[in-house]
Design a protein around this motif. Structure first.
Motif: not given
Length: 433
Positions: A294-299, A405-413
């Motif tokens: 999640g954080a990896f692809v968002s960054l 930025l949205i992905g950093l907050v929302s993506m948590n499998p």
């Protein structure tokens, strides 16, 4: 009765992965050809930048609808048959372009091609997941999408040369032939994977299914779809307008434009594969999926957006602009390999094709919008002026940064797995790892 887990067969699995990567190469040759024949085609037919933008976006008019239909079919039908049918259709629909002489005839051909290509990525990914377990999926999916990047390499080397020597229309006959070759290979070697078959402790597909309203309202799914939309905006801009930007906006001759496309792939393909490998390595080293995926692809998307937006700076040299374009494109591609793996963590296998397809449908809206909006910006600034192109890249950068930025907050499998399933469904999802 005790059910045995189907064994992972690396040799067969990687054979399928390479065949599907070849399929995505054909898929992207079909997509990128319009961008690389833009100049001779617009000159011969007298098209304005806005009209060319219309052609560039036509592929995506019904792309979303066909992606969803194809994805849901993949939930219930063999992917081997679906992929073969799509490949045959792609080849046949190239042939009318040999005679197309009007804007709307070309638009019709591209619309029909989009209908055929809409389900390609989700169905191919779904097919691949039947061969690889969860913790081994990022690299083969990166290979799948490196086939797309290799399509850019082949296109950059082949299409400008064919256009200069034989005319821009001959490219479509060549693409039809390449697609036919893939169909023959897939008919001979393509098989259906078995890792989705029942195994000990796994529920039947019927009891494992979840309401789509629960899946589609989950934060990880929504964040994933938004990030996919942003990555596809970048990709659509690259396929449609970067060749014209290099040739007209920066004054680079057609053959050198093709060579730059080759360089683009030489950099972006290893970069995308390395980043997918790094994400998979982080997962297998014990990092949570929220961090490793999640954080990896968002960054990566945020960095890609900043590089794209930097093209608005007037003092950048041509070499720097090309470097920014290349790195931005490579980082955005990471979403295509890591993003589906996140969805596969908590989506029941009997619904995975549909969920992947809906994501592709959402992303296709970017493919529809980006070429047209950029075309309007280019026409507003003057087709030969680089400002319109730079404004298009700035808009692309904004989309990528906001999505990241949205992905950093929302993506948590992990959180999604807990939220979506009972303990039994969560255990079934984990048993695929």
């Amino acid at each position: 009765m005790t059910l045995q887990a189907p064994a992972f067969s690396p040799r067969k699995a990687w054979t399928i992965a390479f065949l599907l990567a070849f399929m995505m190469l054909v898929n992207f040759l079909d997509k990128v050809v319009i961008g690389l024949v833009a100049v001779p085609m617009t000159q011969e037919l007298g098209l304005s930048p806005t009209e060319f933008g219309l052609i560039g976006g036509a592929l995506h008019w019904f792309f979303a609808i066909s992606a969803v239909i194809g994805g849901f079919l993949a939930n219930r039908r063999p992917t081997r048959t679906l992929l073969l049918g799509m490949g045959l259709f792609w080849s046949l629909i190239q042939l009318p372009m040999l005679f197309a002489s009007s804007l709307w005839m070309i638009v019709a051909c591209r619309v029909l091609l989009g209908i055929g290509e809409g389900p390609a990525s989700p169905v191919a990914t779904h097919a691949l997941y039947k061969w690889f377990p969860n913790d081994r999926r990022s690299l083969p999916v990166a290979l799948l999408h490196s086939g797309s990047a290799m399509g850019l390499l082949v296109a950059g080397a082949m299409i400008p040369w064919i256009s200069l020597n034989y005319g821009w229309r001959v490219n479509f006959a060549v693409l039809a032939a390449i697609g036919a070759v893939w169909c023959v290979l897939w008919l001979r070697f393509g098989r259906e994977g078995s890792l989705d078959s029942l195994r000990a402790g796994q529920l039947t597909p019927d009891t494992e299914r979840l309401p789509y309203r629960r899946l589609l309202s989950d934060g990880s799914v929504l964040g994933n779809y938004i990030c996919h939309f942003a990555a596809n905006w970048s990709l659509a801009l690259t396929l449609t307008w970067v060749p014209s930007y290099l040739e007209i906006g920066l004054g680079i001759d057609p053959l050198k434009t093709g060579h730059i496309f080759v360089m683009f792939v030489v950099v972006t393909t290893p970069l995308s594969l390395f980043m997918a490998w790094l994400s998979q390595r982080l997962m297998r080293s014990g990092y949570s999926s929220r961090v490793a995926r999640g954080a990896f692809v968002s960054l990566c998307l945020i960095a890609s957006g900043l590089l794209s937006a930097s093209l608005m700076l007037t003092e950048l040299s041509v070499a720097t602009r090309i470097a920014c374009l290349t790195l931005s494109g490579g980082l955005a591609l990471v979403m295509y390999s890591v993003g589906p793996a996140m969805l596969g963590e908590f989506t029941p296998s009997s619904q995975r094709g549909g969920i992947l397809a809906i994501g592709n449908a959402v992303a296709s809206l970017a493919g529809l919008s980006a070429p047209v909006i950029t075309g309007m910006l280019v026409q507003g600034a003057g087709a030969a002026h680089p400002l319109g192109y730079a404004q298009g890249f700035l808009m692309c950068g904004g989309v990528l940064v906001v999505a990241g930025l949205i992905g950093l907050v929302s993506m948590n499998p992990q959180r999604s797995r807990e939220r979506l399933g009972s303990q039994e469904v969560a255990s079934a999802a984990c048993s695929r790892a």
